[in-house]
Design an enzyme around this catalytic site. Structure first.
Site, PDB file in Angstrom:
ATOM      1  N   SER A 187      89.353 139.567  30.113  1.00 20.72           N
ATOM      2  CA  SER A 187      90.192 140.262  31.095  1.00 20.72           C
ATOM      3  C   SER A 187      90.149 139.626  32.482  1.00 20.72           C
ATOM      4  O   SER A 187      90.903 140.031  33.372  1.00 20.72           O
ATOM      5  CB  SER A 187      89.772 141.729  31.206  1.00 20.72           C
ATOM      6  OG  SER A 187      88.451 141.839  31.716  1.00 20.72           O
ATOM      7  N   LYS A 188      89.289 138.643  32.689  1.00 24.73           N
ATOM      8  CA  LYS A 188      89.196 138.004  33.998  1.00 24.73           C
ATOM      9  C   LYS A 188      90.417 137.114  34.257  1.00 24.73           C
ATOM     10  O   LYS A 188      91.129 136.720  33.344  1.00 24.73           O
ATOM     11  CB  LYS A 188      87.913 137.169  34.083  1.00 24.73           C
ATOM     12  CG  LYS A 188      86.631 137.993  33.940  1.00 24.73           C
ATOM     13  CD  LYS A 188      86.507 139.010  35.057  1.00 24.73           C
ATOM     14  CE  LYS A 188      85.127 139.660  35.095  1.00 24.73           C
ATOM     15  NZ  LYS A 188      84.934 140.673  34.043  1.00 24.73           N
ATOM     16  N   ASN A 189      90.651 136.763  35.514  1.00 26.99           N
ATOM     17  CA  ASN A 189      91.783 135.884  35.842  1.00 26.99           C
ATOM     18  C   ASN A 189      91.705 134.574  35.069  1.00 26.99           C
ATOM     19  O   ASN A 189      92.726 134.031  34.663  1.00 26.99           O
ATOM     20  CB  ASN A 189      91.817 135.601  37.339  1.00 26.99           C
ATOM     21  CG  ASN A 189      92.245 136.807  38.151  1.00 26.99           C
ATOM     22  OD1 ASN A 189      91.896 137.940  37.828  1.00 26.99           O
ATOM     23  ND2 ASN A 189      92.998 136.572  39.213  1.00 26.99           N
TER      24      ASN A 189
END
Length: 370
Positions: A187-189
């Protein structure tokens, strides 16, 4: 129209060919453990973070654990940090045998309050962990000053590629601290197709320790100078991350555009406090987190309209049952506690269409009668 909090399939559709090619190159090489993509990614992340060294590891939690070990944190030591963060920050402190010391946050940025850090540092303090929350850096130079002789770890799990102007110079997330840590949770950039993490540093000695700690305590096979861990960044994950890395700045810019769109749309809604970005910071908006009264009712309203949202975080760490032994009570970190009752994160991913953004905006405005 349904609007998910995050749609990784939308991102994958734009990069599928590059990712599949990168994965198949690893499969064809059969070099699955610490293969060339790992060292290549380390060089690239070091360059992005303006750091001399980067060390890949199994996940963001391990990056914190390795950082604490590299800094010599041992049982009986204290580590000052924030209670308004993901559990891993304090969990890593506990798991090296040290004692988390929680201090409150700046209510505008949600990041650790440097003045509170200065007040908490004492004879037993071995390190400070500053967390960059929701995509913008903590006031890292102020935290470093407040920590005095104690080294600072920058938990930059949510800020890869973010920056801050310090003394007229653009400083990248992870650059200024003794050790900066990143997470590549999906879910991180910059997210992998599974778990992954990395630590960055400017220090030769810390780099050597981090390299040893991730591979059972040694850099030469079957020779172990210290007791370490099995915490290598998987080559397949490194390959995915390298395919994604060239898109990171564009994706983060897209998140900033979406944030600006929300900001303008909510400007006349008195009950909605939009994210405050420190003027020194360039945020990557890992989350777009508003503060509202009746937070739980708003979340239910959004759910009924098919709109995803989440609460990061509903219970501060100083009040978590597992940390009851520390003796904290409600009211000791009042800003963290108030934030936990008011924050709600809305969809912000860069692939959102204008119609989807409008759907979110209309639902929030309708809840407040606007």
């Amino acid at each position: 129209m349904a609007v998910p909090l995050l749609d990784l399939k939308a991102q994958h559709a734009t990069i599928r060919e590059d990712v599949v090619a990168a994965l198949m190159a690893v499969v064809d090489s059969q070099a699955f453990i610490l293969g060339e993509p790992v060292s290549d990614l380390e060089r690239e992340v070091a360059a992005l973070s303006q750091s001399r060294y980067a060390v890949g590891c199994a996940n963001g939690t391990d990056a914190l654990l390795l950082a604490l070990r590299a800094l010599g944190v041992t049982p009986g030591d204290e580590v000052v940090t924030t209670p308004f963060t993901f559990f891993a920050t304090a969990g890593a402190v506990h798991n090296v045998g040290a004692r988390p010391v929680f201090v409150d946050i700046d209510p505008r940025t949600f990041n650790i309050d440097p003045a509170a850090v200065g007040a908490a540092v004492g004879a037993k303090t071995k390190a400070v962990i500053a967390v960059d929350l929701f995509g913008q850096m903590a006031a890292i130079e102020q935290v470093i000053a407040a920590a005095g002789a104690c080294p600072v770890i920058e938990d930059a799990a949510q800020t890869i590629g973010a920056s801050r102007i310090i003394d007229g110079k653009r400083v990248m997330a992870g650059e200024a601290a003794a050790i900066g840590t990143f997470s590549f949770f999906p879910s991180k950039n910059l997210g992998g197709y599974g778990d992954g993490g990395m630590a960055v540093t400017q220090d030769d000695v810390l780099f050597d320790l981090l390299m040893k700690l991730r591979t059972h305590g040694g850099r030469k096979t079957y020779f172990h100078e210290i007791v370490g861990y099995n915490s290598r960044l998987d080559t397949l994950q490194a390959a995915v991350l390298r395919a994604k890395l060239p898109h990171l700045e564009g994706w983060s810019a897209g998140r900033r555009r979406n944030a600006a769109y929300y900001d303008a749309a909510f400007a006349d809604v008195a009950d909605v406090t939009t994210p405050y970005i420190d003027p020194a910071n360039t945020s990557i908006y890992n989350q777009y987190t508003i503060r509202v009264p009746q937070r739980d009712a708003l979340q239910q309203h959004l759910k009924a309209h098919g709109i995803g949202s989440n609460v990061y975080y509903p219970l501060p760490l100083h009040l978590q049952p597992c940390f009851a032994y520390l003796g904290y009570r409600e009211g000791q970190c009042p800003e963290s506690e108030r934030a936990a009752h008011e924050v709600l994160s809305l969809p912000i991913y860069p692939e959102l269409a204008t119609a989807q953004l409008d759907e979110v905006i209309q639902a929030v405005r309708a809840f407040f009668g606007r």
